[in-house]
Design a protein around this motif. Structure first.
Motif, short mmCIF file in Angstrom:
data_model
loop_
_atom_site.label_atom_id
_atom_site.label_comp_id
_atom_site.label_asym_id
_atom_site.label_seq_id
_atom_site.Cartn_x
_atom_site.Cartn_y
_atom_site.Cartn_z
N MET A 1 65.54 40.60 2.76
CA MET A 1 66.11 39.99 3.96
C MET A 1 67.19 40.91 4.54
SD MET A 1 67.83 36.21 4.34
CE MET A 1 66.34 35.43 3.71
N THR A 2 67.12 41.18 5.83
CA THR A 2 68.10 42.02 6.50
C THR A 2 69.16 41.15 7.17
OG1 THR A 2 66.46 43.74 6.91
CG2 THR A 2 68.46 43.80 8.24
N HIS A 3 70.43 41.49 6.97
CA HIS A 3 71.52 40.68 7.50
C HIS A 3 72.34 41.46 8.52
CE1 HIS A 3 70.95 37.49 4.53
NE2 HIS A 3 70.85 38.42 3.60
N ARG A 4 72.78 40.74 9.54
CA ARG A 4 73.79 41.24 10.46
C ARG A 4 75.08 40.49 10.12
NH1 ARG A 4 72.30 44.03 14.81
NH2 ARG A 4 73.97 43.16 16.12
N ILE A 5 76.00 41.19 9.48
CA ILE A 5 77.17 40.54 8.87
C ILE A 5 78.40 40.76 9.73
CG2 ILE A 5 78.60 40.40 6.79
CD1 ILE A 5 76.15 41.83 5.36
N LEU A 6 79.09 39.68 10.00
CA LEU A 6 80.40 39.72 10.65
C LEU A 6 81.44 39.34 9.60
CD1 LEU A 6 82.31 39.94 13.10
CD2 LEU A 6 81.75 37.54 13.63
N ILE A 7 82.28 40.28 9.20
CA ILE A 7 83.37 40.01 8.26
C ILE A 7 84.64 39.77 9.06
CG2 ILE A 7 84.81 40.96 6.43
CD1 ILE A 7 82.45 42.44 5.37
N ILE A 8 85.29 38.65 8.79
CA ILE A 8 86.52 38.29 9.51
C ILE A 8 87.67 38.23 8.52
CG2 ILE A 8 87.63 36.62 11.02
CD1 ILE A 8 84.91 35.70 11.95
N SER A 9 88.70 39.02 8.76
CA SER A 9 89.84 39.12 7.85
C SER A 9 91.12 38.72 8.56
CB SER A 9 89.97 40.55 7.31
OG SER A 9 91.16 40.71 6.55
N HIS A 10 92.07 38.18 7.82
CA HIS A 10 93.35 37.77 8.39
C HIS A 10 94.27 38.95 8.63
CE1 HIS A 10 94.28 38.33 4.23
NE2 HIS A 10 95.52 37.92 4.33
N ASP A 36 69.99 47.62 4.27
CA ASP A 36 69.53 46.23 4.34
C ASP A 36 70.49 45.34 5.11
OD1 ASP A 36 71.54 46.37 2.47
OD2 ASP A 36 70.54 45.16 0.96
N CYS A 37 71.46 45.94 5.83
CA CYS A 37 72.39 45.13 6.60
C CYS A 37 73.16 45.99 7.60
CB CYS A 37 73.38 44.40 5.68
SG CYS A 37 74.49 45.49 4.77
N THR A 38 73.76 45.34 8.58
CA THR A 38 74.76 45.96 9.44
C THR A 38 76.04 45.15 9.28
OG1 THR A 38 74.20 44.59 11.36
CG2 THR A 38 73.01 46.69 11.10
N SER A 39 77.17 45.76 9.64
CA SER A 39 78.44 45.07 9.43
C SER A 39 79.39 45.35 10.59
CB SER A 39 79.09 45.51 8.12
OG SER A 39 80.32 44.82 7.90
N LEU A 40 80.07 44.31 11.03
CA LEU A 40 81.14 44.41 12.03
C LEU A 40 82.38 43.77 11.41
CD1 LEU A 40 81.98 45.09 14.97
CD2 LEU A 40 81.31 42.75 15.59
N TYR A 41 83.51 44.45 11.52
CA TYR A 41 84.75 44.00 10.89
C TYR A 41 85.70 43.51 11.97
CZ TYR A 41 88.67 44.12 7.53
OH TYR A 41 89.71 43.80 6.70
#
Length: 419
Positions: A1-10, A36-41
């Motif tokens: 499974m391929t994920h488009r991940i949005l990581i949200i940090s304080h 297997d994924c992309t990431s936006l921080y």
């Protein structure tokens, strides 16, 4: 499974070097290496970081965005909700994440969780719990304002602790926070101790997974324990991390003060840390007085960069974690494991969970400087030191942590698609 991940940090570790910020950023950088994924921080910026006039968002680097927020920290509610809702919705529509992973909710606003589900109810919402903020209004430490450890929260207990807040205030607070937590698909905790606390508070046990944070790529794990001189003198103790009333540096320095003069001549203490200048003046004065009193034994070396920590730990023999609150999974413990340095820690919370007494180091009675001094005297044995050093575990690294998190996302996403 391929994920488009949005990581949200304080917070972004470029501006705030707390363990949660570093853990979230390490995960983001690991994802960027994978196929297997992309990431936006997306990280909240403080007032010290300039932003754009017309928008809450600003770019800091490729795949990284900063945003500004004003939060009611009692209930973690975003003030100026219309602005953040509108602009956050535009970001969701543009990036189209399949997973939104909140590495905190303080400084962010719990409303961001609801906005994700309002936009697309099939998107997986994951929240990593780093301390006890939802349970405890006293900085999430579960330490009373009188300085005692708190074992159980309730609206009445919390109102007594945080007067003039009322029990009705705390009842509303709990219900408000839980209304957003009900929308979360999976919680993650890097310690079993924290899981137990949140289950007792009311979170379903099957919605919290134990996953250890991974060390950054810049950390090099020591393969072999280095040899020691037979005399093992002076023995070097090191403190690493933020300096505030909850981290226990004052307890450590008081323990040094209690050591007999003969023993003081056999040890050296290094303090590597930041944030003292941001604390209440009374606490600053206390630390500075203890540093002055122990100036022949203790050296204050100040702030350090995370990528330098292993080299700095190689300059000491023991890493001391004297926190007076429960802690969760202090990054410094994983770093000490990587550096092959035994630890001396308070006998509570995640510290006691991670550092087995008499195996990976020693535990001492929480807030007890005399007991810490006793343990430091025991640590002068080279034979004991070598025994501990050879038993230290190998910490989780970024690749392994990334695999574990991706597996968690897979399970959550598969479940959501079947609903």
């Amino acid at each position: 499974m391929t994920h488009r991940i949005l990581i949200i940090s304080h917070g972004h570790p470029a501006f705030s070097k707390g363990g949660a910020e570093i853990a979230s950023y390490n995960l983001h950088r690991e994802y960027l290496k994978r196929s297997d994924c992309t990431s936006l921080y997306l990280a909240r910026r403080g007032d010290e970081v300039p932003g754009h006039y017309a928008t809450l968002f600003s770019s800091t680097a490729a795949n990284e965005i900063l945003f500004h927020s004003h939060i009611d920290h009692f209930v973690f509610s975003h003030q100026g909700l219309g602005d953040i809702t509108r602009e956050f919705r535009l970001l969701l529509e543009d990036y189209e994440p399949t997973v939104v992973h909140f590495h905190h909710y303080t400084h962010l606003g719990l409303e961001m969780i609801r906005e994700v589900k309002n936009w697309n109810k099939n998107v997986s919402v994951v929240v990593t719990l780093h301390e006890y903020l939802a349970i405890c209004d006293n900085f999430g430490q579960m330490v009373t304002t009188q300085g005692r450890l708190c074992y159980e929260s309730s609206p009445t207990r919390c109102a007594i602790c945080k007067s003039p807040r009322t029990s009705a205030d705390f009842f509303f607070r709990e219900q408000f926070i839980k209304s957003f937590f009900q929308l979360v698909d999976q919680f993650i905790s890097p310690s079993q101790f924290l899981i137990d606390r949140y289950v007792a508070w009311g979170l379903p046990a099957n919605k919290i997974s134990f996953l250890e944070n991974g060390l950054p790529d810049a950390v090099t794990i020591t393969d072999q324990a280095e040899s020691l001189a037979d005399d093992f003198i002076p023995v070097r103790f090191g403190y690493f991390g933020q300096i505030n009333p909850f981290k226990g540096l004052d307890i450590f320095l008081e323990a040094v003060t209690l050591l007999p003069k003969l023993l003081k001549n056999q040890i050296r203490v290094e303090v590597h840390g930041s944030g003292l200048e941001n604390q209440q003046q009374e606490f600053q004065d206390k630390i500075n007085e203890l540093l002055e009193k122990n100036q022949k034994t203790v050296t204050f070396l100040g702030v350090y960069e995370p990528e330098d920590v292993i080299g700095l730990m190689h300059g000491v023999d023991w890493v001391v974690v004297p926190s007076v609150w429960w802690e969760n999974s202090p990054l410094v413990i994983q770093e000490a494991f990587a550096a092959k340095r035994p630890l001396i820690v308070s006998n509570i919370g995640g510290m006691a969970e991670k550092v087995k007494d008499g195996v990976y180091g020693y535990q001492f009675r929480n807030r007890n400087a005399a007991d810490l001094a006793r343990v430091m005297e025991m640590a002068l044995s080279a034979e004991v030191y070598r025994s501990f050093q050879t038993q230290l575990p190998t910490p989780v690294v970024a690749r392994e942590s990334g695999d574990n998190h991706i597996n968690c996302y897979d399970k959550v996403s598969s479940y959501n698609l079947k609903k």
